[in-house]
Design a protein around this motif. Sequence first.
Motif, PDB file in Angstrom:
ATOM      1  N   UNK A 280       0.840  -1.218   0.000  1.00 32.33           N
ATOM      2  CA  UNK A 280       0.000   0.000   0.000  1.00 32.33           C
ATOM      3  C   UNK A 280       0.865   1.255   0.000  1.00 32.33           C
ATOM      4  N   UNK A 281       1.911   1.228   0.806  1.00 32.22           N
ATOM      5  CA  UNK A 281       2.790   2.389   0.904  1.00 32.22           C
ATOM      6  C   UNK A 281       3.419   2.707  -0.459  1.00 32.22           C
ATOM      7  N   UNK A 282       3.826   1.649  -1.146  1.00 34.05           N
ATOM      8  CA  UNK A 282       4.478   1.858  -2.436  1.00 34.05           C
ATOM      9  C   UNK A 282       3.480   2.387  -3.478  1.00 34.05           C
ATOM     10  N   UNK A 283       2.251   1.897  -3.425  1.00 33.17           N
ATOM     11  CA  UNK A 283       1.220   2.416  -4.354  1.00 33.17           C
ATOM     12  C   UNK A 283       1.014   3.907  -4.111  1.00 33.17           C
ATOM     13  N   UNK A 284       0.967   4.296  -2.839  1.00 29.31           N
ATOM     14  CA  UNK A 284       0.785   5.727  -2.510  1.00 29.31           C
ATOM     15  C   UNK A 284       1.978   6.535  -3.001  1.00 29.31           C
ATOM     16  N   UNK A 285       3.175   5.962  -2.826  1.00 23.87           N
ATOM     17  CA  UNK A 285       4.389   6.681  -3.241  1.00 23.87           C
ATOM     18  C   UNK A 285       4.411   6.862  -4.766  1.00 23.87           C
ATOM     19  N   UNK A 286       3.980   5.809  -5.485  1.00 24.31           N
ATOM     20  CA  UNK A 286       3.916   5.913  -6.948  1.00 24.31           C
ATOM     21  C   UNK A 286       2.959   7.027  -7.351  1.00 24.31           C
ATOM     22  N   UNK A 287       1.815   7.084  -6.675  1.00 25.90           N
ATOM     23  CA  UNK A 287       0.811   8.103  -7.022  1.00 25.90           C
ATOM     24  C   UNK A 287       1.307   9.500  -6.673  1.00 25.90           C
ATOM     25  N   UNK A 288       2.092   9.607  -5.613  1.00 26.07           N
ATOM     26  CA  UNK A 288       2.490  10.938  -5.124  1.00 26.07           C
ATOM     27  C   UNK A 288       3.761  11.451  -5.786  1.00 26.07           C
ATOM     28  N   UNK A 289       4.487  10.594  -6.500  1.00 25.99           N
ATOM     29  CA  UNK A 289       5.755  11.026  -7.092  1.00 25.99           C
ATOM     30  C   UNK A 289       5.515  11.431  -8.545  1.00 25.99           C
ATOM     31  N   UNK A 290       5.744  12.703  -8.879  1.00 23.63           N
ATOM     32  CA  UNK A 290       5.423  13.125 -10.256  1.00 23.63           C
ATOM     33  C   UNK A 290       6.194  12.351 -11.317  1.00 23.63           C
ATOM     34  N   UNK A 291       7.455  12.003 -11.038  1.00 25.64           N
ATOM     35  CA  UNK A 291       8.240  11.268 -12.027  1.00 25.64           C
ATOM     36  C   UNK A 291       8.576   9.893 -11.456  1.00 25.64           C
ATOM     37  N   UNK A 292       7.766   8.918 -11.831  1.00 25.15           N
ATOM     38  CA  UNK A 292       7.955   7.578 -11.287  1.00 25.15           C
ATOM     39  C   UNK A 292       7.608   6.552 -12.351  1.00 25.15           C
ATOM     40  N   UNK A 293       8.066   5.314 -12.140  1.00 25.93           N
ATOM     41  CA  UNK A 293       7.916   4.325 -13.202  1.00 25.93           C
ATOM     42  C   UNK A 293       8.038   2.913 -12.638  1.00 25.93           C
TER      43      UNK A 293
END
Length: 753
Positions: A280-293
């Motif tokens: 869950x934490x990683x999903x949130x981090x992906x959503x919150x990071x403008x440049x992520x992949x």
Amino acid sequence: MPHTAIRTCPLCEATCGLELTVDGERVTHVRGDADDVFSGGYLCPKGALYGELEADPDRLTTPRVRRDGELVAASWDEAFADIADRLPAIQAEHGPDAVAIYLGNPNVHNLDGQLYARPLIKALRTRNVHTATSVDQLPKHVSSGLLFGDPLAIPVPDIDRTDLLVMLGANPRVSNGSLMTAPDLPGRLTALQRRGRLVVVDPKRTRTADRADQHLPIVPGTDAAWLAALATTLAEEELIRPPDHLDGRVEGIETVVAALAPLTPEAVAPACGIDAQTTRQLARELAATPRACVYGRLGTTAQRFGSLTSWLVDVVNLLSGHLDTVGGAMFPQPAHHRSHRRPFRMGRWHSRVRGLPETMGELPVATLIDEITTPGDGQVRTLITVAGNPVLSTPDSAALDAAIGGLDLVVSVDPYLTATSRHADVVLPPPPTLHRPHYDLSFTGLAVRNVANYSPPAVAPDPDRPDEWEILLTLAAISLGQRPPVDTTAADTLVLRQAVDAVVADPAARVAVRDTEVVAKYLGDEPGPDRFLDLLLRAGPYGDGFGLDPDGLSLEHLRARPHGVDLGALQPRLPAALRTDSGHVHLAPDELLADLPRLLGSVDARPADAAPANVAPADAAPANAALVLIGRRHLRTNNSWSHNLAGLAKGQQLCTLQVHPDDAAARGLHDGARARVTSTTGAVEVDVELCDRLHVGVVSLPHGFGHDLAGVEQSVARRQGGANSNVLTDRRDIDAVCGNAVLNGIPVEVAPA
Ligand SMILES: Nc1nc2c(c(=O)[nH]1)N[C@H]1C(S)=C(S)[C@@H](COP(=O)(O)OP(=O)(O)OC[C@H]3O[C@@H](n4cnc5c(=O)[nH]c(N)nc54)[C@H](O)[C@@H]3O)O[C@H]1N2
Ligand SMILES: Nc1nc2c(c(=O)[nH]1)N[C@H]1C(S)=C(S)[C@@H](COP(=O)(O)OP(=O)(O)OC[C@H]3O[C@@H](n4cnc5c(=O)[nH]c(N)nc54)[C@H](O)[C@@H]3O)O[C@H]1N2
Ligand code: SF4
Ligand SMILES: [Mo]
């Protein structure tokens, strides 16, 4: 007098520039080309030994033909005459499908293979076309084909600009990257980690995982379920934000969200071995990071849920706003013209015996054995291999070895007598790559920057030896009934004419005057890959368009720039690059949704009415197969064919079975012990290497070893020892969607030998 030659390394996907010192025919020194626009001087141990590889005394310099059971040296005329005596007769008696072809990995690292394998396939008119793609990245082509309409539109991580990279099933600090062409990945990853975070999802704490900011040791084969849980988290926590420029261009988001809903982080945690909070934490981090992949590679494609996993990588990228955006997963724009493809369809035909679907004109190599050994109309009686070693690289190797040994005719285009080509009736060795031009048609389409780089031959071609393109066109002409000697100049002119016709007719191609004669005149009379490449460069998106733009690309332009041309950072390319019927992204294709019940079943999140799970071929699994086998690569190997270099292996045994100390103790195994590894298909004996970097319950064995077979002429590799890991992989065990081989997550039993 020694001279300096600048060349792109043809050995892996990283496409580094090399600066070679060449004395006569030999490379005496290799350095990274500091001025290369892409690699800036980077060099790995394999590239450093490029000269040794080219000069290997075990390389064949003349053809071999079989006489009284022995492969003896022959002239080119004799070798081609032998084929002409037999191939057309087999085709006439048994039909074109009686001839199978297998194209191996180096075809995509060599211009001749890239341009001239296709005319050969066309001339053979067989459905039994197989390539290393179906033991590798086929699922990625399938998901790209279904989602974007173009199987070659594979999004790659924008690695130089991303701040969060979630990497599954890849080890680029060793492999130097795949479906992500980027020289000096170690340096690029270090730079990324200075800026942001690298998360590695891998059952083993690999060299890449070890240096990552976070390592999630996942249970092999459960990536699809875990990625689905990321998507489900985005949905549950209302974090779905597709990129703005795709607004109204994506079909099926609701369908996907509903279909994946049972796969919550909590539901998949026991199967994946990753706790729900972390997911869950990683999903949130992906959503919150403008440049992520998110990026997945071999460990996510050559496994049981390869297609679903490949799809879900793109699903998570899209839902979290990182598809086709800077710092996300982006579509490269290669410099050469690519014909405008019709919307992707798979399964236009099926394999004769097992009914496996065609994809991009080929059938899964996992069923080649069945096509050879099952009698009936269309049974395969002849195999042509080009730059491939399927006996070491494809599943169920012992059975394949026996099946190939029983064929009526085997022709191998290969510089070595390998585990596969030792079965050949005729072996046709191509000249060393130094004698040939080079341009990466495949990898510029997967590169993290848009680049173009041409290498002329570093050594003048040997006039007495046909180039590889001439070998391939001669085989094509023979299969169309011509007797050798074949006029390869005429054949090439015909092939080029057809290519020019197609370019002239394609509105997307850059061509000033849409006339075949005019364009052909520009390209000149010199046959071979150079003028073919010139056509594709000039008609490509940055091309001179045959008079449209004098500053545009052409072969001449690239010849004047031996360190390459940088065409800039990746740019968003959707929706223009979409080739689907609707012009939209099809996020929920039926072919993939149909495989979801199998995934749900595998993690026990199966709806009550779903079909039973079909995870492994249950019929013949060893009784106490408590361990699962995965593969690995070594910095100083290149699939099956670099083991003949003493300088690479350095006398070290690279083919060991890595076993976690707990698993070893439970089986009475110690470091250096001899172990017997048994699967549904066979058994091998190898040395044990204790390795606490592995997930408990997982063992690791590299592929491409096991050269010590009668007839193999690779003296160093034969002495190396090691075993063929593909004796253990099962041809029945495939990705259900496309038939890609499962090479990771093999149930095995391990015991003292
Ligand atoms: N268990 C297991 N199996 C695997 C894998 C795995 O991870 N685990 N990986 C898979 C992957 S990703 C791949 S790509 C495949 C590779 O599978 P293959 O492509 O079948 O095998 P290679 O070992 O790359 O063999 C290449 C052959 O090409 C020859 N060759 C080299 N250069 C040239 C050239 O210029 N022209 C010609 N005509 N021949 C040339 C070499 O001598 C060699 O015989 O293996 C797959 N098999
Ligand atoms: N030195 C060297 N470089 C090479 C090659 C070589 O033979 N040697 N081969 C070239 C070729 S043909 C290719 S295709 C590329 C491949 O390049 P990569 O994709 O980077 O391949 P690998 O190094 O095999 O890494 C695959 C990883 O997947 C992990 N893995 C296995 N099963 C699973 C699973 O179920 N889930 C997850 N998440 N991970 C899993 C393995 O532990 C391994 O670390 O490398 C290329 N580069
Ligand atoms: S990383 Fe790949 S392309 Fe670069 S030098 Fe090594 S083998 Fe060659
Ligand atoms: Mo590969």
